[in-house]
Design a protein around this motif. Structure first.
Motif, PDB file in Angstrom:
ATOM      1  N   ARG A 150       0.795  -1.214  -0.115  1.00 27.77           N
ATOM      2  CA  ARG A 150       0.344   0.075   0.122  1.00 27.77           C
ATOM      3  C   ARG A 150       1.017   1.045   0.039  1.00 27.77           C
ATOM      4  O   ARG A 150       1.446   1.560   1.036  1.00 27.77           O
ATOM      5  CB  ARG A 150      -0.956  -0.025   1.198  1.00 27.77           C
ATOM      6  N   ILE A 151       1.103   1.811  -1.081  1.00 31.12           N
ATOM      7  CA  ILE A 151       2.008   3.103  -1.348  1.00 31.12           C
ATOM      8  C   ILE A 151       1.373   4.343  -1.148  1.00 31.12           C
ATOM      9  O   ILE A 151       1.989   5.395  -0.907  1.00 31.12           O
ATOM     10  CB  ILE A 151       2.767   2.869  -2.579  1.00 31.12           C
ATOM     11  N   SER A 152      -0.029   4.215  -1.135  1.00 30.23           N
ATOM     12  CA  SER A 152      -0.735   5.922  -0.812  1.00 30.23           C
ATOM     13  C   SER A 152      -2.183   5.369  -0.393  1.00 30.23           C
ATOM     14  O   SER A 152      -2.429   4.250  -0.511  1.00 30.23           O
ATOM     15  CB  SER A 152      -0.783   6.583  -1.859  1.00 30.23           C
ATOM     16  N   GLU A 153      -2.933   6.349  -0.002  1.00 34.37           N
ATOM     17  CA  GLU A 153      -4.416   6.036   0.286  1.00 34.37           C
ATOM     18  C   GLU A 153      -5.041   5.501  -0.916  1.00 34.37           C
ATOM     19  O   GLU A 153      -6.116   4.579  -0.858  1.00 34.37           O
ATOM     20  CB  GLU A 153      -5.088   7.109   0.775  1.00 34.37           C
ATOM     21  N   LYS A 154      -4.804   5.791  -2.026  1.00 29.04           N
ATOM     22  CA  LYS A 154      -5.415   5.676  -3.204  1.00 29.04           C
ATOM     23  C   LYS A 154      -4.956   4.559  -4.135  1.00 29.04           C
ATOM     24  O   LYS A 154      -5.264   4.587  -5.166  1.00 29.04           O
ATOM     25  CB  LYS A 154      -5.830   6.862  -4.094  1.00 29.04           C
ATOM     26  N   CYS A 155      -3.660   3.896  -3.833  1.00 27.75           N
ATOM     27  CA  CYS A 155      -2.706   3.095  -4.682  1.00 27.75           C
ATOM     28  C   CYS A 155      -2.150   2.323  -3.895  1.00 27.75           C
ATOM     29  O   CYS A 155      -1.491   2.387  -2.971  1.00 27.75           O
ATOM     30  CB  CYS A 155      -1.743   4.162  -5.612  1.00 27.75           C
ATOM     31  N   LYS A 156      -2.002   1.407  -4.738  1.00 26.01           N
ATOM     32  CA  LYS A 156      -1.295  -0.093  -4.203  1.00 26.01           C
ATOM     33  C   LYS A 156      -0.499  -0.695  -5.169  1.00 26.01           C
ATOM     34  O   LYS A 156      -1.106  -0.495  -6.414  1.00 26.01           O
ATOM     35  CB  LYS A 156      -1.998  -1.256  -3.494  1.00 26.01           C
ATOM     36  N   ALA A 157       0.633  -1.365  -4.841  1.00 22.41           N
ATOM     37  CA  ALA A 157       1.203  -1.949  -5.835  1.00 22.41           C
ATOM     38  C   ALA A 157       1.436  -3.410  -5.816  1.00 22.41           C
ATOM     39  O   ALA A 157       1.652  -3.979  -4.523  1.00 22.41           O
ATOM     40  CB  ALA A 157       2.836  -1.210  -5.861  1.00 22.41           C
ATOM     41  N   ILE A 158       1.415  -4.225  -6.706  1.00 24.42           N
ATOM     42  CA  ILE A 158       1.757  -5.835  -6.640  1.00 24.42           C
ATOM     43  C   ILE A 158       2.936  -5.998  -7.389  1.00 24.42           C
ATOM     44  O   ILE A 158       3.031  -5.793  -8.876  1.00 24.42           O
ATOM     45  CB  ILE A 158       0.567  -6.320  -7.381  1.00 24.42           C
ATOM     46  N   VAL A 159       3.914  -6.880  -6.840  1.00 31.35           N
ATOM     47  CA  VAL A 159       5.251  -6.992  -7.540  1.00 31.35           C
ATOM     48  C   VAL A 159       5.254  -8.516  -7.930  1.00 31.35           C
ATOM     49  O   VAL A 159       4.927  -9.514  -6.892  1.00 31.35           O
ATOM     50  CB  VAL A 159       6.293  -6.882  -6.446  1.00 31.35           C
ATOM     51  N   GLY A 160       5.266  -8.784  -9.183  1.00 30.01           N
ATOM     52  CA  GLY A 160       5.480 -10.426  -9.419  1.00 30.01           C
ATOM     53  C   GLY A 160       6.428 -11.109  -8.890  1.00 30.01           C
ATOM     54  O   GLY A 160       7.445 -10.482  -8.586  1.00 30.01           O
ATOM     55  N   ARG A 161       6.081 -12.384  -8.598  1.00 25.43           N
ATOM     56  CA  ARG A 161       7.454 -13.166  -7.881  1.00 25.43           C
ATOM     57  C   ARG A 161       8.056 -14.273  -8.677  1.00 25.43           C
ATOM     58  O   ARG A 161       8.803 -14.580  -8.305  1.00 25.43           O
ATOM     59  CB  ARG A 161       6.936 -13.869  -6.662  1.00 25.43           C
ATOM     60  N   ASP A 162       7.385 -14.447  -9.929  1.00 24.74           N
ATOM     61  CA  ASP A 162       7.966 -15.241 -10.815  1.00 24.74           C
ATOM     62  C   ASP A 162       7.268 -14.977 -12.311  1.00 24.74           C
ATOM     63  O   ASP A 162       6.609 -14.176 -12.460  1.00 24.74           O
ATOM     64  CB  ASP A 162       7.580 -16.662 -10.412  1.00 24.74           C
ATOM     65  N   GLU A 163       7.781 -15.845 -13.270  1.00 21.51           N
ATOM     66  CA  GLU A 163       7.345 -15.462 -14.767  1.00 21.51           C
ATOM     67  C   GLU A 163       6.087 -15.770 -15.107  1.00 21.51           C
ATOM     68  O   GLU A 163       5.394 -14.661 -15.597  1.00 21.51           O
ATOM     69  CB  GLU A 163       8.305 -16.393 -15.497  1.00 21.51           C
ATOM     70  N   GLU A 164       5.354 -16.508 -14.261  1.00 21.36           N
ATOM     71  CA  GLU A 164       3.831 -16.652 -14.539  1.00 21.36           C
ATOM     72  C   GLU A 164       3.095 -15.503 -14.080  1.00 21.36           C
ATOM     73  O   GLU A 164       2.162 -15.014 -14.399  1.00 21.36           O
ATOM     74  CB  GLU A 164       3.353 -18.058 -13.819  1.00 21.36           C
ATOM     75  N   GLU A 165       3.374 -15.169 -12.864  1.00 21.44           N
ATOM     76  CA  GLU A 165       2.750 -13.896 -12.073  1.00 21.44           C
ATOM     77  C   GLU A 165       3.134 -12.552 -12.859  1.00 21.44           C
ATOM     78  O   GLU A 165       2.363 -11.786 -13.376  1.00 21.44           O
ATOM     79  CB  GLU A 165       3.168 -13.802 -10.525  1.00 21.44           C
ATOM     80  N   ASN A 166       4.222 -12.588 -13.504  1.00 25.44           N
ATOM     81  CA  ASN A 166       4.602 -11.293 -14.477  1.00 25.44           C
ATOM     82  C   ASN A 166       3.636 -11.530 -15.536  1.00 25.44           C
ATOM     83  O   ASN A 166       3.463 -10.533 -16.016  1.00 25.44           O
ATOM     84  CB  ASN A 166       6.083 -11.135 -14.870  1.00 25.44           C
ATOM     85  N   LYS A 167       3.440 -12.631 -16.051  1.00 20.05           N
ATOM     86  CA  LYS A 167       2.595 -12.455 -17.342  1.00 20.05           C
ATOM     87  C   LYS A 167       1.234 -12.146 -17.033  1.00 20.05           C
ATOM     88  O   LYS A 167       0.812 -11.435 -17.792  1.00 20.05           O
ATOM     89  CB  LYS A 167       2.607 -14.043 -18.097  1.00 20.05           C
ATOM     90  N   ILE A 168       0.772 -12.553 -15.890  1.00 21.43           N
ATOM     91  CA  ILE A 168      -0.699 -12.197 -15.376  1.00 21.43           C
ATOM     92  C   ILE A 168      -0.691 -10.700 -15.329  1.00 21.43           C
ATOM     93  O   ILE A 168      -1.691  -9.858 -15.709  1.00 21.43           O
ATOM     94  CB  ILE A 168      -0.981 -12.852 -14.007  1.00 21.43           C
ATOM     95  N   LEU A 169       0.391 -10.032 -14.733  1.00 20.26           N
ATOM     96  CA  LEU A 169       0.481  -8.601 -14.299  1.00 20.26           C
ATOM     97  C   LEU A 169       0.567  -7.547 -15.518  1.00 20.26           C
ATOM     98  O   LEU A 169      -0.076  -6.833 -15.766  1.00 20.26           O
ATOM     99  CB  LEU A 169       1.312  -8.103 -13.239  1.00 20.26           C
ATOM    100  N   LEU A 170       1.233  -8.302 -16.647  1.00 16.78           N
ATOM    101  CA  LEU A 170       1.522  -7.468 -17.907  1.00 16.78           C
ATOM    102  C   LEU A 170       0.415  -7.510 -18.477  1.00 16.78           C
ATOM    103  O   LEU A 170       0.188  -6.500 -19.455  1.00 16.78           O
ATOM    104  CB  LEU A 170       2.453  -8.144 -18.527  1.00 16.78           C
TER     105      LEU A 170
END
Length: 315
Positions: A227-247
């Motif tokens: 949670r980087i601010s009241e209105k925004c959060k960041a999700i960080v991929g942990r592997d190639e499969e998660e990166n593909k989903i986030l992309l």
């Protein structure tokens, strides 16, 4: 032939209940309700359906469940699990399917006093009343210690062939599994992510920031969350499969050489939020340069000049 609808959780109790009723010559349609917090049907579920001769379907109730999760009438369990309201919702949905499937009653795998919140005698009565299924919910594993249901009274189901299992013991169910030829009995259908304290913290964060949606709940199941601010959060991929989903989702930040995590942004973000998210990406990728790419609908928030703009962030 008589027909019944069964609530199918994927656990041993619901499977046994279906088999008990099938053995009385009743056709069963099993329904796996998808809430977003339990697993979908697995291949093993389909194998059981083929082995014992019942139909099995998935029905999506994610949107309805989200609304219940925000404010359950009967409260939460130990964590964020609204077990009573969840069961009422599923039974109401099953009731609506009775005429569609030409079925006359509903089966569940509940065992009296097995679970402290939702399977007490008085709670079972409450659930039945609020689901408006009076005398139409058959619980084969505990039926003999519960009042007779309409299918029993009418002779559709032989009460003598039902069971009187009580409490948290698993031995009677394991013995029944052997009797019915279930070589690898499924585990009890816990599996609800809302009983996991760490996952619940993520859900509470969404609720507190008015971001609880079906799509965002799916994203809770992957990555590291910040949670980087009241209105925004960041999700960080942990592997190639998660990166593909986030992309595939939209606003993202990634290492310039594509070797490392993708960072996806939820909510409304400012230039400061972008800077923070880029720093997180640089930290986890151990790269000196990351690329920031924003979708058109978010550009105004970032104050970029064109929707194609790619901004490089250096550490």
């Amino acid at each position: 032939m008589h027909r019944a609808i069964a609530l199918y959780s994927g656990g041993l109790d619901s499977l046994l209940s279906i088999i008990i009723v099938i053995q009385q010559g009743i056709e069963v349609i099993a329904i796996k309700f998808l809430t977003g917090f339990t697993s979908p049907l697995k291949e093993s579920d389909l194998e059981y359906a083929r082995q014992f001769g019942f139909e099995i379907k998935e029905i999506n109730i994610k949107e309805k469940f989200i609304e219940i999760l925000k404010n359950p009438a009967h409260g939460y369990g130990k964590n964020l699990n609204p077990c009573i309201d969840c069961k009422i919702l599923m039974l109401k949905e099953a009731k609506e399917k009775l005429s569609e499937f030409n079925a006359s009653f509903v089966i569940t795998g509940e065992v009296l006093s097995q679970r402290p919140m939702s399977q007490k005698r008085e709670i079972l009565k409450l659930i039945e009343k609020q689901a408006t299924l009076k005398d139409l919910i058959l619980r084969p594993l505990s039926a003999k210690i519960l009042p007779p249901t309409k299918p029993e009274i009418q002779g559709v189901v032989n009460r003598e062939l039902l069971y009187d299992i009580y409490g948290r013991t698993r031995k009677p169910q394991i013995d029944l599994a052997k009797k019915f030829g279930i070589e690898k009995p499924p585990q009890p259908a816990g599996g609800c992510l809302l009983t996991d304290p760490s996952f619940c913290r993520r859900v509470k964060d969404l609720m507190q920031h008015d971001e609880l949606t079906v799509e965002n709940v799916e994203l809770l199941k992957i990555g590291r969350h910040f949670r980087i601010s009241e209105k925004c959060k960041a999700i960080v991929g942990r592997d190639e499969e998660e990166n593909k989903i986030l992309l595939s989702k939209g606003a993202f930040i990634y290492p310039s050489d594509m070797k490392g995590p993708v960072v996806f942004l939820i909510g409304q973000y400012s230039a400061k939020d972008i800077d923070t998210a880029a720093s997180i990406c640089a930290f986890y990728s151990k790269r000196k340069e990351v690329v920031i790419k924003l979708p058109q609908e978010k550009i105004k928030i970032y104050d970029a000049t064109t929707k194609e703009e790619i901004v490089k962030y250096r550490v």
